[in-house]
Design an enzyme around this catalytic site. Structure first.
Site, PDB file in Angstrom:
ATOM      1  N   LYS A   1       2.243  -3.247   7.364  1.00 31.35           N
ATOM      2  CA  LYS A   1       2.521  -3.438   5.933  1.00 31.35           C
ATOM      3  C   LYS A   1       3.965  -3.016   5.637  1.00 31.35           C
ATOM      4  O   LYS A   1       4.656  -3.663   4.834  1.00 31.35           O
ATOM      5  CB  LYS A   1       1.542  -2.634   5.072  1.00 31.35           C
TER       6      LYS A   1
ATOM      7  N   THR B   1       0.823  -1.211   0.000  1.00 28.27           N
ATOM      8  CA  THR B   1       0.000   0.000   0.000  1.00 28.27           C
ATOM      9  C   THR B   1       0.858   1.263   0.000  1.00 28.27           C
ATOM     10  O   THR B   1       1.995   1.245   0.483  1.00 28.27           O
ATOM     11  CB  THR B   1      -0.898  -0.001   1.260  1.00 28.27           C
ATOM     12  N   ASP B   2       0.280   2.351  -0.491  1.00 22.49           N
ATOM     13  CA  ASP B   2       0.984   3.639  -0.426  1.00 22.49           C
ATOM     14  C   ASP B   2       1.067   4.172   1.009  1.00 22.49           C
ATOM     15  O   ASP B   2       1.833   5.086   1.298  1.00 22.49           O
ATOM     16  CB  ASP B   2       0.314   4.681  -1.342  1.00 22.49           C
ATOM     17  N   GLU B   3       0.257   3.577   1.928  1.00 22.71           N
ATOM     18  CA  GLU B   3       0.198   4.133   3.290  1.00 22.71           C
ATOM     19  C   GLU B   3       1.522   3.967   4.037  1.00 22.71           C
ATOM     20  O   GLU B   3       1.762   4.639   5.036  1.00 22.71           O
ATOM     21  CB  GLU B   3      -0.964   3.504   4.064  1.00 22.71           C
TER      22      GLU B   3
ATOM     23  N   TYR C   1      -1.882  -0.433  10.966  1.00 21.45           N
ATOM     24  CA  TYR C   1      -2.003  -1.103   9.655  1.00 21.45           C
ATOM     25  C   TYR C   1      -0.787  -0.795   8.788  1.00 21.45           C
ATOM     26  O   TYR C   1      -0.103  -1.712   8.302  1.00 21.45           O
ATOM     27  CB  TYR C   1      -3.296  -0.659   8.943  1.00 21.45           C
TER      28      TYR C   1
HETATM   29  P1  NAD Z   1      -9.512  -7.403   2.328  1.00 16.77           P
HETATM   30  O1  NAD Z   1      -9.480  -7.120   3.794  1.00 16.77           O
HETATM   31  O2  NAD Z   1     -10.758  -7.146   1.548  1.00 16.77           O
HETATM   32  O3  NAD Z   1      -9.139  -8.945   2.074  1.00 16.77           O
HETATM   33  C1  NAD Z   1      -8.115  -9.592   2.754  1.00 16.77           C
HETATM   34  C2  NAD Z   1      -8.265 -11.091   2.511  1.00 16.77           C
HETATM   35  O4  NAD Z   1      -7.192 -11.750   3.196  1.00 16.77           O
HETATM   36  C3  NAD Z   1      -9.572 -11.666   3.053  1.00 16.77           C
HETATM   37  O5  NAD Z   1     -10.153 -12.523   2.100  1.00 16.77           O
HETATM   38  C4  NAD Z   1      -9.129 -12.437   4.292  1.00 16.77           C
HETATM   39  O6  NAD Z   1      -9.968 -13.560   4.575  1.00 16.77           O
HETATM   40  C5  NAD Z   1      -7.720 -12.865   3.920  1.00 16.77           C
HETATM   41  N1  NAD Z   1      -6.878 -13.091   5.105  1.00 16.77           N
HETATM   42  C6  NAD Z   1      -6.724 -12.277   6.177  1.00 16.77           C
HETATM   43  N2  NAD Z   1      -5.899 -12.851   7.065  1.00 16.77           N
HETATM   44  C7  NAD Z   1      -5.490 -14.029   6.518  1.00 16.77           C
HETATM   45  C8  NAD Z   1      -4.617 -15.051   6.943  1.00 16.77           C
HETATM   46  N3  NAD Z   1      -3.992 -14.985   8.123  1.00 16.77           N
HETATM   47  N4  NAD Z   1      -4.409 -16.115   6.140  1.00 16.77           N
HETATM   48  C9  NAD Z   1      -5.054 -16.205   4.934  1.00 16.77           C
HETATM   49  N5  NAD Z   1      -5.909 -15.261   4.482  1.00 16.77           N
HETATM   50  C10 NAD Z   1      -6.121 -14.183   5.266  1.00 16.77           C
HETATM   51  O7  NAD Z   1      -8.285  -6.609   1.726  1.00 16.77           O
HETATM   52  P2  NAD Z   1      -8.091  -5.934   0.291  1.00 16.77           P
HETATM   53  O8  NAD Z   1      -8.622  -4.559   0.344  1.00 16.77           O
HETATM   54  O9  NAD Z   1      -8.564  -6.863  -0.744  1.00 16.77           O
HETATM   55  O10 NAD Z   1      -6.512  -5.831   0.250  1.00 16.77           O
HETATM   56  C11 NAD Z   1      -5.713  -6.878  -0.312  1.00 16.77           C
HETATM   57  C12 NAD Z   1      -4.246  -6.481  -0.215  1.00 16.77           C
HETATM   58  O11 NAD Z   1      -4.041  -5.260  -0.929  1.00 16.77           O
HETATM   59  C13 NAD Z   1      -3.763  -6.234   1.210  1.00 16.77           C
HETATM   60  O12 NAD Z   1      -2.466  -6.748   1.311  1.00 16.77           O
HETATM   61  C14 NAD Z   1      -3.763  -4.713   1.341  1.00 16.77           C
HETATM   62  O13 NAD Z   1      -2.797  -4.286   2.257  1.00 16.77           O
HETATM   63  C15 NAD Z   1      -3.417  -4.313  -0.072  1.00 16.77           C
HETATM   64  N6  NAD Z   1      -3.902  -2.982  -0.510  1.00 16.77           N
HETATM   65  C16 NAD Z   1      -5.228  -2.656  -0.359  1.00 16.77           C
HETATM   66  C17 NAD Z   1      -5.675  -1.421  -0.819  1.00 16.77           C
HETATM   67  C18 NAD Z   1      -7.132  -1.037  -0.731  1.00 16.77           C
HETATM   68  O14 NAD Z   1      -7.478   0.089  -1.091  1.00 16.77           O
HETATM   69  N7  NAD Z   1      -8.027  -1.914  -0.302  1.00 16.77           N
HETATM   70  C19 NAD Z   1      -4.776  -0.532  -1.410  1.00 16.77           C
HETATM   71  C20 NAD Z   1      -3.430  -0.901  -1.542  1.00 16.77           C
HETATM   72  C21 NAD Z   1      -3.018  -2.135  -1.092  1.00 16.77           C
HETATM   73  P1  TYD Z   2     -10.749   3.943   4.166  1.00 17.14           P
HETATM   74  O1  TYD Z   2     -11.690   3.542   3.081  1.00 17.14           O
HETATM   75  O2  TYD Z   2     -10.887   3.310   5.512  1.00 17.14           O
HETATM   76  O3  TYD Z   2      -9.277   3.748   3.583  1.00 17.14           O
HETATM   77  P2  TYD Z   2      -7.831   4.256   4.188  1.00 17.14           P
HETATM   78  O4  TYD Z   2      -8.013   4.690   5.574  1.00 17.14           O
HETATM   79  O5  TYD Z   2      -7.023   3.014   4.070  1.00 17.14           O
HETATM   80  O6  TYD Z   2      -7.397   5.357   3.270  1.00 17.14           O
HETATM   81  O7  TYD Z   2     -10.875   5.498   4.367  1.00 17.14           O
HETATM   82  C1  TYD Z   2     -10.669   6.394   3.277  1.00 17.14           C
HETATM   83  C2  TYD Z   2     -10.770   7.807   3.809  1.00 17.14           C
HETATM   84  O8  TYD Z   2     -12.120   8.024   4.257  1.00 17.14           O
HETATM   85  C3  TYD Z   2      -9.899   8.025   5.043  1.00 17.14           C
HETATM   86  O9  TYD Z   2      -9.378   9.362   4.974  1.00 17.14           O
HETATM   87  C4  TYD Z   2     -10.864   7.905   6.203  1.00 17.14           C
HETATM   88  C5  TYD Z   2     -12.180   8.391   5.630  1.00 17.14           C
HETATM   89  N1  TYD Z   2     -13.390   7.774   6.214  1.00 17.14           N
HETATM   90  C6  TYD Z   2     -14.431   8.586   6.660  1.00 17.14           C
HETATM   91  O10 TYD Z   2     -14.374   9.836   6.585  1.00 17.14           O
HETATM   92  N2  TYD Z   2     -15.541   7.984   7.202  1.00 17.14           N
HETATM   93  C7  TYD Z   2     -15.658   6.640   7.324  1.00 17.14           C
HETATM   94  O11 TYD Z   2     -16.691   6.149   7.854  1.00 17.14           O
HETATM   95  C8  TYD Z   2     -14.594   5.813   6.841  1.00 17.14           C
HETATM   96  C9  TYD Z   2     -14.660   4.321   6.936  1.00 17.14           C
HETATM   97  C10 TYD Z   2     -13.478   6.431   6.278  1.00 17.14           C
END
Ligand code: NAD
Ligand code: TYD
Length: 353
Positions: free
Chosen positions: A162, A132-134, A158
């Site tokens: 990561k 992630t970019d975070e 988080y």
């Molecule tokens: P998500 O929370 O929707 O899904 C995570 C999945 O991992 C779930 O299916 C969960 O059951 C599985 N999981 C969790 N713990 C586990 C374990 N111990 N063993 C096996 N499986 C396990 O997450 P997402 O949003 O799909 O993110 C996927 C990846 O992409 C993550 O690594 C996250 O850090 C990264 N990422 C997400 C975003 C975003 O915007 N959602 C952006 C950049 C990077």
């Molecule tokens: P989120 O979707 O949780 O992603 P991340 O924190 O990983 O960027 O949140 C996106 C942005 O939205 C973040 O600045 C937090 C804000 N946010 C709200 O304002 N209200 C909410 O209920 C949630 C879940 C997020």
């Protein structure tokens, strides 16, 4: 074949669905099915022999060793993680366990498997780590967007977990030669997004006539990318990325949260008008997230220059598709909004003013 971890979650499921749309290479999908994992996301693959689902934990070394020995994948694509910042604030332990220890376990298993491969298979093998970019921290309004060489300054449990996993992946390449690649991506949105995150939460709440909780002043900026564009970026890295390299992936699409919420309200007003008036009436400012990062922005020039990848969707096309998907898949939303989800909403929102 390839081994995917976390392929029942939001991005992982989109990746598996897309992978099998564009290729016939089978996927072994290892997922623990935590609250965020949902087999409904993969329902369209029922009966498809190219998809082998295994419920299991990435911390389970024996299981991973067995899967690698049995299926002999040419690559591992590692999505599995605890992914929600607010949950990491309430309970960081699961984040350390899965994101740090789980990635460590997977790397060790991959190293054992890879070192015993024949020369050709060894050279071709890839471990792709999805990050992630975070990890880069928070930007000021005029700071340049994150490049791959930006210092790591994670601020939430988080992002710290990561960041730790990214460091492990890097070290396994430098020390052991494991052919790893890493992508650091901005905020994704699209189908199957769990409604604890901003965009699906706002859609679900609006349709239920509930408040739309905007943290703090709503001026925090995220760089949004439609999920299938993230999937195509990962495919590009897997196909032609250089081992040991990191690729930033983003949508060139910075937006303050409040603008996102207004866009969602406008689309819902158009596609499913509420007789009580515009959904904007539900916007409610609530107590901010502790340690809330102000701005993320991705400089995605390296992946474009080296691998020719650019997002296919604009924000306008992607967000419209997303709202339409949620409107067409209300039973998916209803199934996800289970008892456990309600407990989370109570925990996260009850004490915010
Ligand atoms: P998500 O929370 O929707 O899904 C995570 C999945 O991992 C779930 O299916 C969960 O059951 C599985 N999981 C969790 N713990 C586990 C374990 N111990 N063993 C096996 N499986 C396990 O997450 P997402 O949003 O799909 O993110 C996927 C990846 O992409 C993550 O690594 C996250 O850090 C990264 N990422 C997400 C975003 C975003 O915007 N959602 C952006 C950049 C990077
Ligand atoms: P989120 O979707 O949780 O992603 P991340 O924190 O990983 O960027 O949140 C996106 C942005 O939205 C973040 O600045 C937090 C804000 N946010 C709200 O304002 N209200 C909410 O209920 C949630 C879940 C997020």
């Amino acid at each position: 074949m390839i081994l995917v971890t976390g392929g029942a979650g939001f991005i992982g499921a989109n990746f598996v669905l897309d992978w099998l749309r564009v290729s016939d290479e089978p996927v072994v999908n290892l997922d623990a099915l935590t609250y965020a994992g949902n087999l409904q996301n993969l329902a369209s693959l029922k009966g498809d022999a190219r998809h082998i689902f295994v419920q299991g934990d990435i911390c389970d070394r024996e299981l991973i060793d067995r899967l690698l020995a049995e299926h002999r994948p040419r690559a591992i694509v590692h999505f599995a993680a605890e992914s929600h910042v607010d949950r990491s604030i309430h309970g960081p332990g699961d984040f350390i366990r899965t994101n740090v220890n789980g990635t460590f376990t997977l790397l060790e298993a991959a190293r054992g498997y890879w070192s015993a491969l024949e020369a050709d298979a060894k050279a071709a093998f890839r471990f792709h780590h999805v990050s992630t970019d975070e990890v880069y921290g928070s930007l000021g309004p005029n700071d340049p967007a994150f490049t791959e060489t930006k210092t790591y300054e994670p601020n939430s449990p988080y992002s710290a977990s990561k960041a730790a996993s990214d460091h492990l992946v890097r070290a396994w390449h430098h020390t052991y030669g494991l052919p790893v690649t890493t992508s650091n991506c901005s905020n994704n949105y699209g189908p199957y997004h769990f409604p604890e995150k901003l965009i699906p939460l706002m859609i679900a709440n609006a349709l239920a006539g509930k408040p739309l909780p905007v943290y703090g002043d709503g001026q925090q900026i995220r760089d949004w990318l439609f999920v299938t564009d993230h999937c195509s970026a990962i495919r590009a890295v897997l196909a032609s990325g250089t081992p040991g390299e990191v690729y930033n992936v983003g949508g060139w699409n910075e937006k303050p949260n409040i603008d996102i919420v207004h866009t969602l309200c406008a689309l819902l007003d158009e596609l499913k008008p509420d007789p009580a008036g515009s959904y904007t009436r539900l916007i409610t400012y609530v107590t901010d997230r502790p340690g809330h990062d102000r701005r993320y922005a991705i400089d995605a020039r390296k992946i474009e220059r080296e691998l020719g990848w650019r997002p296919a969707e604009t924000f306008e096309t992607g967000i419209r598709k997303t709202v339409e998907w949620y409107l067409a898949n209300q039973d998916w939303v209803a199934q996800v909004l289970s008892g456990a989800y309600r407990e989370w909403v109570e925990k996260n929102y009850a004490e915010r003013n």
